[in-house]
Motif scaffolding. Structure first.
Motif, PDB file in Angstrom:
ATOM      1  N   GLU A   1       5.290   3.005  -3.412  1.00 35.22           N
ATOM      2  CA  GLU A   1       4.277   3.372  -2.417  1.00 35.22           C
ATOM      3  C   GLU A   1       3.343   2.210  -2.124  1.00 35.22           C
ATOM      4  OE1 GLU A   1       2.462   6.768  -4.170  1.00 35.22           O
ATOM      5  OE2 GLU A   1       4.068   8.156  -3.589  1.00 35.22           O
ATOM      6  N   SER A   2       3.001   1.430  -3.158  1.00 38.09           N
ATOM      7  CA  SER A   2       2.090   0.297  -2.984  1.00 38.09           C
ATOM      8  C   SER A   2       2.696  -0.775  -2.101  1.00 38.09           C
ATOM      9  CB  SER A   2       1.732  -0.299  -4.351  1.00 38.09           C
ATOM     10  OG  SER A   2       1.003   0.620  -5.129  1.00 38.09           O
TER      11      SER A   2
ATOM     12  N   LYS B   1       4.700   5.013  -7.723  1.00 36.61           N
ATOM     13  CA  LYS B   1       3.461   4.392  -7.253  1.00 36.61           C
ATOM     14  C   LYS B   1       3.698   2.943  -6.817  1.00 36.61           C
ATOM     15  CE  LYS B   1       0.227   7.218  -9.939  1.00 36.61           C
ATOM     16  NZ  LYS B   1      -0.769   7.227 -11.048  1.00 36.61           N
TER      17      LYS B   1
ATOM     18  N   LEU C   1       1.754  -2.714 -10.406  1.00 36.01           N
ATOM     19  CA  LEU C   1       0.613  -1.875 -10.762  1.00 36.01           C
ATOM     20  C   LEU C   1      -0.403  -2.574 -11.656  1.00 36.01           C
ATOM     21  CD1 LEU C   1       2.374   1.573 -11.348  1.00 36.01           C
ATOM     22  CD2 LEU C   1       1.436   0.607  -9.237  1.00 36.01           C
TER      23      LEU C   1
ATOM     24  N   HIS D   1       2.961   0.544   1.453  1.00 40.74           N
ATOM     25  CA  HIS D   1       1.636   0.674   2.064  1.00 40.74           C
ATOM     26  C   HIS D   1       1.243  -0.579   2.840  1.00 40.74           C
ATOM     27  CE1 HIS D   1      -2.474   2.055   2.610  1.00 40.74           C
ATOM     28  NE2 HIS D   1      -2.921   0.903   2.111  1.00 40.74           N
TER      29      HIS D   1
ATOM     30  N   THR E   1      -2.758  -7.178  -7.946  1.00 37.63           N
ATOM     31  CA  THR E   1      -2.409  -7.033  -6.526  1.00 37.63           C
ATOM     32  C   THR E   1      -1.476  -8.132  -6.024  1.00 37.63           C
ATOM     33  OG1 THR E   1      -4.362  -8.297  -5.846  1.00 37.63           O
ATOM     34  CG2 THR E   1      -4.597  -5.896  -6.038  1.00 37.63           C
TER      35      THR E   1
ATOM     36  N   GLN F   1       1.922  -7.075  -4.447  1.00 38.95           N
ATOM     37  CA  GLN F   1       1.707  -6.347  -3.205  1.00 38.95           C
ATOM     38  C   GLN F   1       1.417  -7.316  -2.062  1.00 38.95           C
ATOM     39  OE1 GLN F   1      -1.618  -3.643  -3.295  1.00 38.95           O
ATOM     40  NE2 GLN F   1      -0.675  -2.232  -1.861  1.00 38.95           N
TER      41      GLN F   1
END
Length: 242
Positions: free
Chosen positions: A209-210, A206, A175, A213, A178, A181
């Motif tokens: 989820e990231s 979160k 978080l 995603h 990036t 991710q």
């Protein structure tokens, strides 16, 4: 009296950057904590049904949750089992590996990603642990996310996977930037480190989820800083899929 010992969740711990993290699996090989790391290693091995993992990313939702300590000790645990393991410092903003392993002014990952015709062997360092090699982050770059997302980085992950039994990437918190991710799309699996009495459920949610995603593969989570009934510092391992 309990209020005086309440943990400051907003405080960022810079100790690991300055002094490195503690290699408990090396310093205390017969300790309960080391056995917990060995259990984590076993759970990772058995979490792969169809094929063994060659590349893993270890990250957290936010800073100061222990992901660098976990990365180093899990890497050492695998190496002590006889696997040729490379621990890569992919946290280009807050690196710890050079300090942990006493490497002074090292060249590292950023040198490989930014310099032409750079010999990768110049940034892979042997350690005092048999079969464990490390790749420091190198100089802090102005564009970490761009470097992590580059084609050269993807190529590097593939090359390392072919040359070693296991490559573990110590990545920045999900978080915060990036980078994690992006990197999660290049590795076989991602492990999320959480910290008892510090990690917030919403932040962890979160982070998951990231990663999902971008179709990253989360294989599980490690809960650290857990105090057992005997007051010992320990670690636990679990699966989001379950």
């Amino acid at each position: 009296m309990m209020a005086f010992f309440k943990k400051n969740k907003d405080k960022i711990d810079n100790t690991s950057m300055e002094k490195g993290v503690k290699l408990i699996t090396v310093a205390e090989p017969n300790s309960v904590i080391t056995e917990q790391f060995n259990t984590i290693r076993t759970n990772i091995q058995f979490s792969s049904v169809d094929k063994s993992f060659k590349t893993l990313m270890i990250t957290s939702s936010l800073m100061s949750e222990g992901k660098s300590t976990v990365s180093a000790n899990v890497a050492a645990s695998f190496a002590k089992q006889g696997l040729r393991v490379l621990l890569v410092d992919a946290d280009l903003r807050r690196p710890t590996i050079a300090s942990t392993f006493g490497i002074s002014n090292p060249k590292g990952l950023t040198n490989y990603l930014t310099e032409q015709n750079f010999n990768i062997n110049n940034i892979i360092y042997e350690t005092s642990v048999d079969n464990l090699f490390v790749m420091p982050s190198g100089p802090v770059p102005p564009n970490p996310s761009e470097l992590i997302g580059s084609n050269k980085m993807q190529h590097l992950v593939a090359v390392l996977a072919n040359q070693l039994d296991l490559v573990i990437f110590d990545a920045p918190p999900v978080l915060s930037v990036t980078d994690a991710q992006i990197l999660s799309t290049c590795v076989d699996g991602t492990i999320l480190v959480t910290r008892a009495e510090r990690s917030e459920k919403d932040a962890v949610r979160k982070a998951v989820e990231s990663i999902k995603h971008v179709q990253g593969h989360i294989i599980g989570a490690i809960l650290n800083d857990v105090h057992g009934s005997d007051g010992a510092y320990g670690y636990g391992y679990g699966y989001y899929a379950k």
